[in-house]
Enzyme design. Structure first.
Site, PDB file in Angstrom:
ATOM      1  N   THR A  85      26.857 -38.310  20.173  1.00  0.00           N
ATOM      2  CA  THR A  85      26.623 -39.726  20.423  1.00  0.00           C
ATOM      3  C   THR A  85      25.259 -39.914  21.072  1.00  0.00           C
ATOM      4  O   THR A  85      24.834 -39.133  21.908  1.00  0.00           O
ATOM      5  CB  THR A  85      27.723 -40.355  21.306  1.00  0.00           C
ATOM      6  OG1 THR A  85      27.414 -41.749  21.518  1.00  0.00           O
ATOM      7  CG2 THR A  85      27.864 -39.668  22.650  1.00  0.00           C
ATOM      8  N   ASN A 109      34.042 -43.597  16.985  1.00  0.00           N
ATOM      9  CA  ASN A 109      34.086 -43.597  15.525  1.00  0.00           C
ATOM     10  C   ASN A 109      35.292 -44.381  15.014  1.00  0.00           C
ATOM     11  O   ASN A 109      36.324 -44.452  15.675  1.00  0.00           O
ATOM     12  CB  ASN A 109      34.143 -42.157  14.992  1.00  0.00           C
ATOM     13  CG  ASN A 109      32.912 -41.367  15.404  1.00  0.00           C
ATOM     14  OD1 ASN A 109      31.875 -41.940  15.738  1.00  0.00           O
ATOM     15  ND2 ASN A 109      33.029 -40.046  15.408  1.00  0.00           N
ATOM     16  N   GLU A 135      19.725 -33.855  19.404  1.00  0.00           N
ATOM     17  CA  GLU A 135      18.505 -34.346  20.065  1.00  0.00           C
ATOM     18  C   GLU A 135      18.850 -34.790  21.480  1.00  0.00           C
ATOM     19  O   GLU A 135      20.025 -35.000  21.803  1.00  0.00           O
ATOM     20  CB  GLU A 135      17.933 -35.539  19.280  1.00  0.00           C
ATOM     21  CG  GLU A 135      18.887 -36.720  19.186  1.00  0.00           C
ATOM     22  CD  GLU A 135      18.387 -37.852  18.292  1.00  0.00           C
ATOM     23  OE1 GLU A 135      17.315 -37.718  17.676  1.00  0.00           O
ATOM     24  OE2 GLU A 135      19.101 -38.862  18.193  1.00  0.00           O
ATOM     25  N   CYS A 169      46.570 -65.569  10.303  1.00  0.00           N
ATOM     26  CA  CYS A 169      47.889 -65.347  10.944  1.00  0.00           C
ATOM     27  C   CYS A 169      47.870 -64.157  11.895  1.00  0.00           C
ATOM     28  O   CYS A 169      48.866 -63.866  12.558  1.00  0.00           O
ATOM     29  CB  CYS A 169      48.955 -65.129   9.860  1.00  0.00           C
ATOM     30  SG  CYS A 169      48.800 -63.535   9.005  1.00  0.00           S
ATOM     31  N   HIS A 174      36.292 -48.280  19.475  1.00  0.00           N
ATOM     32  CA  HIS A 174      35.688 -49.322  18.624  1.00  0.00           C
ATOM     33  C   HIS A 174      36.591 -49.683  17.449  1.00  0.00           C
ATOM     34  O   HIS A 174      36.120 -50.249  16.463  1.00  0.00           O
ATOM     35  CB  HIS A 174      34.306 -48.879  18.136  1.00  0.00           C
ATOM     36  CG  HIS A 174      33.312 -48.751  19.258  1.00  0.00           C
ATOM     37  ND1 HIS A 174      32.116 -48.071  19.132  1.00  0.00           N
ATOM     38  CD2 HIS A 174      33.349 -49.195  20.536  1.00  0.00           C
ATOM     39  CE1 HIS A 174      31.454 -48.131  20.274  1.00  0.00           C
ATOM     40  NE2 HIS A 174      32.183 -48.797  21.153  1.00  0.00           N
TER      41      HIS A 174
HETATM   42  C1  BV8 Z   1      30.933 -55.269  24.830  1.00  0.00           C
HETATM   43  C2  BV8 Z   1      30.779 -51.466  15.011  1.00  0.00           C
HETATM   44  C3  BV8 Z   1      31.684 -56.913  26.373  1.00  0.00           C
HETATM   45  C4  BV8 Z   1      31.706 -50.510  14.427  1.00  0.00           C
HETATM   46  C5  BV8 Z   1      29.439 -50.844  16.895  1.00  0.00           C
HETATM   47  C6  BV8 Z   1      26.380 -53.359  29.077  1.00  0.00           C
HETATM   48  C7  BV8 Z   1      27.736 -53.617  29.216  1.00  0.00           C
HETATM   49  C8  BV8 Z   1      28.458 -54.193  28.182  1.00  0.00           C
HETATM   50  C9  BV8 Z   1      27.816 -54.494  26.965  1.00  0.00           C
HETATM   51  C10 BV8 Z   1      26.470 -54.227  26.827  1.00  0.00           C
HETATM   52  C11 BV8 Z   1      25.755 -53.678  27.867  1.00  0.00           C
HETATM   53  N1  BV8 Z   1      24.473 -53.540  27.447  1.00  0.00           N
HETATM   54  C12 BV8 Z   1      24.362 -53.977  26.167  1.00  0.00           C
HETATM   55  C13 BV8 Z   1      25.561 -54.419  25.766  1.00  0.00           C
HETATM   56  C14 BV8 Z   1      25.856 -54.965  24.451  1.00  0.00           C
HETATM   57  C15 BV8 Z   1      26.256 -53.875  23.462  1.00  0.00           C
HETATM   58  C16 BV8 Z   1      25.405 -52.642  23.559  1.00  0.00           C
HETATM   59  O1  BV8 Z   1      25.785 -51.667  24.184  1.00  0.00           O
HETATM   60  N2  BV8 Z   1      24.237 -52.688  22.900  1.00  0.00           N
HETATM   61  C17 BV8 Z   1      23.367 -51.526  22.894  1.00  0.00           C
HETATM   62  C18 BV8 Z   1      22.922 -51.244  21.465  1.00  0.00           C
HETATM   63  C19 BV8 Z   1      22.207 -51.824  23.835  1.00  0.00           C
HETATM   64  N3  BV8 Z   1      27.654 -53.532  23.628  1.00  0.00           N
HETATM   65  C20 BV8 Z   1      28.565 -54.315  23.027  1.00  0.00           C
HETATM   66  O2  BV8 Z   1      28.289 -55.357  22.430  1.00  0.00           O
HETATM   67  C21 BV8 Z   1      30.003 -53.860  23.111  1.00  0.00           C
HETATM   68  N4  BV8 Z   1      30.799 -54.976  23.541  1.00  0.00           N
HETATM   69  O3  BV8 Z   1      30.427 -54.616  25.684  1.00  0.00           O
HETATM   70  O4  BV8 Z   1      31.719 -56.400  25.060  1.00  0.00           O
HETATM   71  C22 BV8 Z   1      30.763 -58.069  26.274  1.00  0.00           C
HETATM   72  C23 BV8 Z   1      31.170 -59.145  25.496  1.00  0.00           C
HETATM   73  C24 BV8 Z   1      30.317 -60.262  25.425  1.00  0.00           C
HETATM   74  C25 BV8 Z   1      29.073 -60.257  26.088  1.00  0.00           C
HETATM   75  C26 BV8 Z   1      28.677 -59.108  26.829  1.00  0.00           C
HETATM   76  C27 BV8 Z   1      29.530 -58.012  26.918  1.00  0.00           C
HETATM   77  C28 BV8 Z   1      30.520 -53.454  21.733  1.00  0.00           C
HETATM   78  C29 BV8 Z   1      30.028 -52.101  21.370  1.00  0.00           C
HETATM   79  C30 BV8 Z   1      30.613 -51.666  20.002  1.00  0.00           C
HETATM   80  C31 BV8 Z   1      29.692 -52.138  18.934  1.00  0.00           C
HETATM   81  N5  BV8 Z   1      30.149 -51.653  17.641  1.00  0.00           N
HETATM   82  N6  BV8 Z   1      29.669 -50.720  15.595  1.00  0.00           N
HETATM   83  C32 BV8 Z   1      31.006 -49.836  13.260  1.00  0.00           C
HETATM   84  O5  BV8 Z   1      30.393 -50.540  12.454  1.00  0.00           O
HETATM   85  O6  BV8 Z   1      31.102 -48.606  13.227  1.00  0.00           O
HETATM   86  S1  BV8 Z   1      28.193 -49.943  17.576  1.00  0.00           S
HETATM   87  C33 BV8 Z   1      27.923 -48.487  16.767  1.00  0.00           C
HETATM   88  O7  BV8 Z   1      27.249 -47.656  17.732  1.00  0.00           O
HETATM   89  C34 BV8 Z   1      29.162 -47.696  16.371  1.00  0.00           C
HETATM   90  O8  BV8 Z   1      30.357 -48.279  16.841  1.00  0.00           O
HETATM   91  C35 BV8 Z   1      28.974 -46.378  17.078  1.00  0.00           C
HETATM   92  O9  BV8 Z   1      30.184 -45.839  17.388  1.00  0.00           O
HETATM   93  C36 BV8 Z   1      28.209 -46.788  18.272  1.00  0.00           C
HETATM   94  C37 BV8 Z   1      27.530 -45.658  18.997  1.00  0.00           C
HETATM   95  O10 BV8 Z   1      26.725 -44.944  18.080  1.00  0.00           O
HETATM   96  P1  BV8 Z   1      26.935 -43.349  18.031  1.00  0.00           P
HETATM   97  O11 BV8 Z   1      28.360 -43.091  17.691  1.00  0.00           O
HETATM   98  O12 BV8 Z   1      26.393 -42.745  19.262  1.00  0.00           O
HETATM   99  O13 BV8 Z   1      26.075 -42.954  16.757  1.00  0.00           O
HETATM  100  P2  BV8 Z   1      24.481 -42.837  16.706  1.00  0.00           P
HETATM  101  O14 BV8 Z   1      24.104 -42.810  15.268  1.00  0.00           O
HETATM  102  O15 BV8 Z   1      23.871 -43.843  17.610  1.00  0.00           O
HETATM  103  O16 BV8 Z   1      24.177 -41.395  17.338  1.00  0.00           O
HETATM  104  C38 BV8 Z   1      24.611 -40.241  16.669  1.00  0.00           C
HETATM  105  C39 BV8 Z   1      24.144 -39.059  17.498  1.00  0.00           C
HETATM  106  O17 BV8 Z   1      24.674 -37.873  16.926  1.00  0.00           O
HETATM  107  C40 BV8 Z   1      22.631 -38.890  17.513  1.00  0.00           C
HETATM  108  O18 BV8 Z   1      22.207 -38.720  18.853  1.00  0.00           O
HETATM  109  C41 BV8 Z   1      22.375 -37.627  16.681  1.00  0.00           C
HETATM  110  O19 BV8 Z   1      21.312 -36.850  17.192  1.00  0.00           O
HETATM  111  C42 BV8 Z   1      23.668 -36.893  16.852  1.00  0.00           C
HETATM  112  N7  BV8 Z   1      24.023 -36.023  15.719  1.00  0.00           N
HETATM  113  C43 BV8 Z   1      23.811 -36.248  14.406  1.00  0.00           C
HETATM  114  N8  BV8 Z   1      24.344 -35.237  13.692  1.00  0.00           N
HETATM  115  C44 BV8 Z   1      24.908 -34.380  14.577  1.00  0.00           C
HETATM  116  C45 BV8 Z   1      24.698 -34.877  15.879  1.00  0.00           C
HETATM  117  N9  BV8 Z   1      25.136 -34.250  16.982  1.00  0.00           N
HETATM  118  C46 BV8 Z   1      25.791 -33.094  16.810  1.00  0.00           C
HETATM  119  N10 BV8 Z   1      26.032 -32.555  15.594  1.00  0.00           N
HETATM  120  C47 BV8 Z   1      25.602 -33.167  14.464  1.00  0.00           C
HETATM  121  N11 BV8 Z   1      25.848 -32.603  13.276  1.00  0.00           N
HETATM  122 ZN    ZN Z   2      47.448 -63.873   7.195  1.00  0.00          ZN
END
Ligand code: BV8
Ligand code: ZN
Length: 241
Positions: free
Chosen positions: A185, A97, A212, A125, A114
Site C-alpha cells: 500500500t 482491496n 518503493e 430499495c 473499502h
Molecule cells: C473518508 C474506491 C470520511 C474503491 C478508493 C484524512 C481523514 C479522512 C479523510 C481524508 C483525510 N485526508 C484526505 C482524506 C480524503 C480521502 C483521502 O485519503 N485522500 C487521499 C488520496 C489524500 N479519504 C477518503 O475520502 C476516505 N473517506 O475518509 O470519509 C470523510 C467523509 C467526508 C469528508 C471527509 C472525510 C475514503 C477512502 C477510500 C477511497 N476509495 N477507491 C476502488 O475503486 O478500489 S481509494 C483507492 O486507494 C483504493 O481504495 C485503494 O485501496 C486505496 C489505497 O491505494 P493502495 O491500495 O495503497 O494502492 P496504490 O496503488 O496507491 O499503492 C500500491 C502500492 O503497492 C505501491 O506503493 C506499490 O509500490 C506497491 N506494489 C506494487 N506492486 C507490488 C507492491 N508492493 C509489493 N509487492 C508488489 N508486487
Molecule cells: Zn431495489
C-alpha cells in the site's frame, strides 16, 4: 493491512505506483490513476453524474477480478493465520482491496475497509447482494429486488465514510497487535493509512513490504523492499520455523 500491491502479482492494476523501477513491473498494466481520473470515477458525484459509465468502468475491473486468482502473497497470509490460530494467536487481515482475493485464498475474518467489488447496492430499495456474473447485462445494473432501482458498487468512494464495523475492527486490531504488517500500500489514503501509526504508537513492531518507499517507511521498524508474493512467503516461513 494490505493494499493494491498485494494483488499486483495476480494481474490486477494498482492505483498510484510512482517509482520508475516499480513501474517497470507494470509494463502492460499501468496504475489506474495514471490512465483514469479518480474524481471522474471513484466518487459518488461521478456515479450520480453518469451511472452507466462509472458502473461500466467498475464492471471492467470486475471482469479482470473474475480472472484473477490469489498469489503466493495471499496464500502466505492464510498459512500464517492458520498456524497462529493453532497456537492460540490471531492474525487480523485488514484490506483496502475490493477484489476478494484474501478470502479466495482461504483467509478468514477479512476486514474490507473499502467494501467489495462483488457486492452491489440498489439506490432505491437498499437491497445489497453479491453478484459474480460478469459482465453485467447492461449499465447501470438494475435491481432484481424492487425491479426499478439502479445498483452501485458497495465500495467506499472518496469522500464517503468507511463501514463503521470495519473501522472499529481495524482500530481494535491496530491498537492491540504485537506486530503490524503493511503490505503493498502507498499509505496515502486515510483513514486506512493511519492504522500503521496507531499500531506503532501502541508499541507494536511495524513491518512494511513494498516495491518503493512510502510516507510510513520512515516510521516502520523494517521496510522490506520487494514483491509481496516473494517476501511474504519467506517472512512466514521464517516466522513459523
Ligand atoms: C473518508 C474506491 C470520511 C474503491 C478508493 C484524512 C481523514 C479522512 C479523510 C481524508 C483525510 N485526508 C484526505 C482524506 C480524503 C480521502 C483521502 O485519503 N485522500 C487521499 C488520496 C489524500 N479519504 C477518503 O475520502 C476516505 N473517506 O475518509 O470519509 C470523510 C467523509 C467526508 C469528508 C471527509 C472525510 C475514503 C477512502 C477510500 C477511497 N476509495 N477507491 C476502488 O475503486 O478500489 S481509494 C483507492 O486507494 C483504493 O481504495 C485503494 O485501496 C486505496 C489505497 O491505494 P493502495 O491500495 O495503497 O494502492 P496504490 O496503488 O496507491 O499503492 C500500491 C502500492 O503497492 C505501491 O506503493 C506499490 O509500490 C506497491 N506494489 C506494487 N506492486 C507490488 C507492491 N508492493 C509489493 N509487492 C508488489 N508486487
Ligand atoms: Zn431495489
Amino acid at each position: 493491512m494490505s493494499g493494491a500491491g498485494i494483488s499486483a502479482e495476480s494481474g490486477l492494476a494498482t492505483f498510484r505506483t510512482e517509482s520508475e523501477d516499480a513501474l517497470r513491473e507494470f509494463g502492460d498494466n499501468p496504475p489506474l490513476w495514471s490512465r483514469f481520473d479518480p474524481t471522474e470515477l471513484a466518487t459518488a458525484d461521478a456515479y450520480n453524474r453518469d451511472p452507466a459509465m462509472v458502473s461500466h468502468w467498475y464492471d471492467w475491473r470486475r471482469q479482470q477480478g473474475a480472472r484473477a486468482t490469489p498469489n503466493p502473497g495471499h496464500h502466505a497470509l492464510t498459512t500464517l493465520q492458520r498456524a497462529m490460530r493453532e497456537r492460540g494467536d490471531e492474525l487480523t487481515i485488514l484490506t483496502q482491496n475490493i477484489d476478494g482475493l484474501h478470502q479466495a485464498a482461504g483467509s478468514e475474518g477479512v476486514v474490507e475497509l473499502h467494501g467489495s467489488l462483488w457486492r452491489w447496492r440498489c439506490l432505491s430499495c437498499g437491497d445489497e447482494r453479491e453478484d459474480r456474473e460478469v459482465p453485467f447485462a447492461g449499465y447501470p445494473p438494475r435491481c432484481g429486488a424492487c425491479g426499478d432501482g439502479i445498483r452501485r458498487p458497495a465500495i467506499v468512494w472518496f469522500g464517503e465514510v468507511l463501514p463503521e464495523d470495519a473501522i472499529d475492527a481495524a482500530g481494535e486490531a491496530a491498537s492491540t497487535c504485537d506486530v503490524f504488517l503493511s503490505v503493498g500500500t502507498s499509505a496515502v489514503v486515510y483513514p486506512a493509512a493511519g492504522f500503521a501509526e496507531v499500531a506503532k504508537a501502541r508499541g507494536a513492531r511495524v513491518i512494511e513490504v513494498n516495491l518503493e518507499p512510502t510516507p510510513i517507511s520512515g516510521v516502520v521498524d523494517w521496510s522490506i523492499r520487494g514483491k509481496s508474493g516473494v517476501v511474504l512467503p519467506a517472512l512466514v516461513e521464517r516466522a513459523l520455523a
